[in-house]
Design an enzyme around this catalytic site. Structure first.
Site, PDB file in Angstrom:
ATOM      1  CD  GLN A  78      -3.088   0.876   0.523  1.00  0.00           C
ATOM      2  OE1 GLN A  78      -3.698  -0.162   0.602  1.00  0.00           O
ATOM      3  NE2 GLN A  78      -3.462   1.862  -0.253  1.00  0.00           N
ATOM      4  CG  PHE A  79       2.178   3.593  -3.641  1.00  0.00           C
ATOM      5  CD1 PHE A  79       2.363   4.951  -3.843  1.00  0.00           C
ATOM      6  CD2 PHE A  79       1.224   2.927  -4.395  1.00  0.00           C
ATOM      7  CE1 PHE A  79       1.606   5.635  -4.781  1.00  0.00           C
ATOM      8  CE2 PHE A  79       0.471   3.601  -5.330  1.00  0.00           C
ATOM      9  CZ  PHE A  79       0.651   4.957  -5.527  1.00  0.00           C
ATOM     10  CB  THR A  80      -1.807   5.343  -0.972  1.00  0.00           C
ATOM     11  OG1 THR A  80      -2.483   4.242  -0.366  1.00  0.00           O
ATOM     12  CG2 THR A  80      -1.904   5.248  -2.493  1.00  0.00           C
TER      13      THR A  80
END
Length: 149
Positions: A78-80
């Site tokens: 989940q790079f966000t």
């Protein structure tokens, strides 16, 4: 590294309509590798999550870990979680690792979590994933290894 941990009754992730990972009772772990992270941080985070006492005991108190209850973990990249929202209305993600390094840390973290004895299912790094979960509680915990120093 940053992680958002949710206590779940069940969770699954689909890619192109196909279930690529699913668990029953346990933890949904959304994970983001940040620039400058180390494998040592991933090891420490996996150990801490494995021992996190957020499941109820017989008295109804959060006193048991996912290991204690025989649960599983679904680990999803989940790079966000690296979102920088300080200015403007469009988040920036420059503090997240690039894709190659991010994937390496993601796989390393999932392996480390599995080494603690927790059965681990995974999403697919970089894919357009559809995550379904039944949050139990709800219980949601934020962890950032930068805050541990």
């Amino acid at each position: 590294m940053r992680a958002l941990i949710q206590r779940v009754s069940e969770a699954s992730v689909r890619v192109d309509g196909e279930v690529v990972g699913e668990i029953g009772q346990g933890l949904l772990v959304l994970i983001c590798a940040m620039r400058g992270d180390s494998e040592a941080e991933a090891v420490k985070l996996a150990g801490k999550i494995s021992k996190l006492r957020i499941f109820q005991d017989e008295a109804g108190k959060m006193n048991k870990s996912v290991l204690d209850i025989g649960g599983s973990a679904l680990v999803v990249s989940q790079f966000t979680l690296a979102a920088d929202t300080k200015s403007g209305n469009r988040p920036g993600f420059s503090t997240a690792c690039g894709p190659e390094e991010g994937n390496r840390f993601y796989e390393f973290f999932a392996d480390q979590l599995a080494k603690t004895g927790i059965p681990v299912a995974k999403g697919r790094f970089g894919a357009d994933m559809k995550v379904s979960l039944l949050n139990d509680g709800p219980v949601t915990i934020w962890m950032d290894t930068d805050q541990w120093s």
